[in-house]
Write an enzyme that holds these catalytic residues in place. Structure first.
Site, short mmCIF file in Angstrom:
data_model
loop_
_atom_site.label_atom_id
_atom_site.label_comp_id
_atom_site.label_asym_id
_atom_site.label_seq_id
_atom_site.Cartn_x
_atom_site.Cartn_y
_atom_site.Cartn_z
N LYS A 106 9.33 -19.23 0.28
CA LYS A 106 7.88 -19.04 0.37
C LYS A 106 7.46 -17.85 -0.50
CE LYS A 106 4.27 -18.31 3.92
NZ LYS A 106 4.04 -18.08 5.37
N SER A 136 0.94 -21.35 7.38
CA SER A 136 0.83 -21.01 5.98
C SER A 136 2.06 -21.38 5.14
CB SER A 136 0.58 -19.52 5.83
OG SER A 136 1.67 -18.78 6.35
N SER A 183 2.93 -20.13 11.58
CA SER A 183 3.02 -20.54 10.17
C SER A 183 4.34 -21.17 9.74
CB SER A 183 2.70 -19.36 9.25
OG SER A 183 1.32 -19.12 9.23
#
Lengths: 67, 483
Positions: free
Chosen positions: B85, B156, B180
């Site tokens: 990420k 996210s 997330s």
């Protein structure tokens, strides 16, 4: 928010921003930010005070509960 | 439409691929190259990556093949392709956090702790995945959900989950401040683990909220995610061949909490959840209804902590480049600067009360875990702002955070895993929340459910993506010959 509440919230956001020395918010953003702040204040951050009599703030670095 | 062979190197389960690589039966370069080929085929449809390091990954894999021949495997993840990420520092790559405000970021000069651990164990970073801006949201544009390309992958950590579902990596990193890791895992039909608070280092990872951020792995199976977690946490409890999974769950006690999780919920999610509970019972677990009334205040506390902490962390960014932050996230950060300190303190006190309530509930009923729907609805459309539950409207982010954030507040470990599909064929997941530092027990429980449910064999890989690939004229991807 709408009407007088929206105006008050927007004014509050603008006044607070100015008092804290932050860059001015344009009116549309001030209204949106005020709506978020008002919603948070309505929730008060969580449980009512009478139910939190014995609760100290959670420690950031202690899960507070071990197996 | 599904043209994928389970023997294709990129389609293998991480634990199995790692075992074959370590044994010298499958070259790391073949696995990494097949994964990169798959990534390049699916990326125009899924848009999960912000940066792909093909040359670097292939060079690293070739070096791992040489070092294996010379001296044995570097670690349990020798040659395994992983995605990171884009809020984690990776040496030589910029950390842009999904924000134009960070678009000019210089390349990181060192790995975040967790990326360093993965690489030390032999993992190969193939690229960085999309995040909702500053890890603060549940949409992750422009990433698409491989199960329905018109829908969101969640957020996210949406890029990481979509990449896994699409076969563009075997494991991935995510962060979970209010769900997330688990939200995109649920929406994309993969597994996500939010470990116990602070079990995994956050050094070198952009912060959203210091006291709520958790770093966790995503993967396609529980065993795969568990092996990643063991490396990330430096925990020796899980063997290289994955966690121990019991044949049954006799004697295991699992709580079902009705508050908050069912306050507004899609009927398809209820059906899948009830089926999951029935399966857990069939496996021998005792299901016990428990009550945690304090859950009613969890979302309020979550937001009253996240907003001021995020505003404080991004104080300099707001002062210097606020106009480059998207409206949705900037509004939240500006609000965080204006919330009174009393609300923050009350939220942290509420958090303490919620922890105590969960601890008491576990102790009273002698629970091993609590099971709940991961999120109350399947994936939303990219432009969908709210859900309608029983005639009431709820913002998408609020609905998702309502069911995931309680465990960010308590700091308990949670495994989110697929449990079924909606009538429209979208993944639906459950989450199992254990006692703090009880990851090994929790993973064993989740693994038993996964094995009985056989979700991957039944539903993967996503058919919408396979159809898009076929329509685009991509040849069936079966790289078995490369192995």
């Amino acid at each position: 928010v709408s009407g007088a509440a929206a105006d008050a919230g927007t004014t509050l956001a603008a006044v607070l921003s100015r008092a804290l020395g932050l860059p001015p918010l344009d009116p549309a953003r001030a209204a949106r930010v005020a709506a978020i702040v008002r919603a948070q204040l309505e929730h008060g951050g969580g449980m009512p005070a009478e139910r939190l009599r014995d609760a100290e703030p959670a420690g950031s670095f202690d899960p507070g509960w071990t197996p | 439409v599904d043209t994928v062979s389970a023997d294709a190197p990129w389609a293998r389960e991480l634990v199995e691929a790692a075992r074959l690589i370590r044994a010298g039966d499958l070259p790391a370069r073949a696995v990494v190259e097949a994964t990169l080929d798959r990534l390049e085929a699916v990326e125009p449809h899924v848009r999960a990556f912000t940066l792909v390091d093909r040359d670097g990954a292939l060079a690293a894999a070739a070096e791992l093949d040489r070092s294996l021949a010379a001296g044995g495997p570097r670690g349990p993840l020798h040659g395994v392709p992983v995605a990171v990420k884009d809020i984690f520092d990776v040496a030589g790559m910029p950390t842009r956090c999904g924000s134009d405000a960070c678009a000019d970021a210089a390349a990181a000069d060192r790995d975040s702790d967790v990326v360093g651990r993965l690489r030390a164990a032999g993992a190969v970073v193939v690229g960085k995945t999309a995040t909702h801006e500053l890890a603060c949201g549940v949409y992750t544009p422009p990433t698409r959900n491989p199960w329905d390309l018109e829908r969101s992958a969640g957020g996210s950590s949406g890029g990481s989950a979509a990449a896994l579902a699409a076969g563009a990596a075997m494991g991935a990193l995510g962060s979970d401040t209010g769900g997330s890791v688990r939200i995109p895992a649920a929406l994309c039909g993969v597994v996500g683990i939010k470990p116990t608070y602070d079990l995994v280092s956050r050094r070198g990872v952009a912060t959203l909220s210091w006291s709520l951020d958790h770093v966790g792995p995503l993967a396609r199976t529980v065993a795969d995610a568990a092996l990643l977690l063991a490396v990330m946490a430096g925990a020796p409890a899980i063997t290289e061949d994955g966690p121990r999974v019991a044949d049954g769950l006799a004697g295991r006690r699992i709580g079902v909490v009705r508050e908050a999780f069912f306050d507004g919920i899609d009927p398809d999610v209820v059906i899948v959840f009830d089926q999951a509970c029935a399966l857990l019972a069939d496996l021998g677990a005792d299901l016990i209804e428990v009550s945690v009334p304090e859950l009613a205040f969890a979302s309020a506390a979550e937001y009253a902590i996240i907003l001021p902490e995020a505003a404080a962390y991004h104080e300099r960014l707001l002062a210097e480049r606020a106009e480059r932050v998207g409206d949705e996230v900037r509004d939240l950060l500006e609000a965080g600067r204006l919330l009174p300190a009393g609300a923050y303190v009350r939220a942290q006190r509420t958090r303490a009360a919620l922890k105590a309530a969960f601890r008491d509930a576990y102790d009273r009923a002698d629970l091993d875990a609590v099971v709940a729907p991961t999120v109350p609805a399947p994936a939303q459309h990219m432009d969908q702002a709210s859900f309608w539950f029983d005639g009431g409207e709820e913002a998408v982010a609020s609905a998702f955070v309502r069911t995931t954030a309680p465990f960010n507040l308590t700091g308990q470990p949670v495994v989110a895993l697929p449990a079924g599909v909606s009538a429209a064929g979208l993944p639906v997941g459950i989450q199992l929340a254990g006692r703090p530092f009880g990851e090994a027990s929790l993973i064993g429980l989740a693994g038993a459910f996964e094995r009985a449910r056989a979700w991957v064999a039944e539903h993967g890989p996503p058919r919408a993506l396979a159809a898009a690939l076929q329509e685009a004229g991509a040849a069936p991807v079966d790289s078995t010959a490369e192995a």
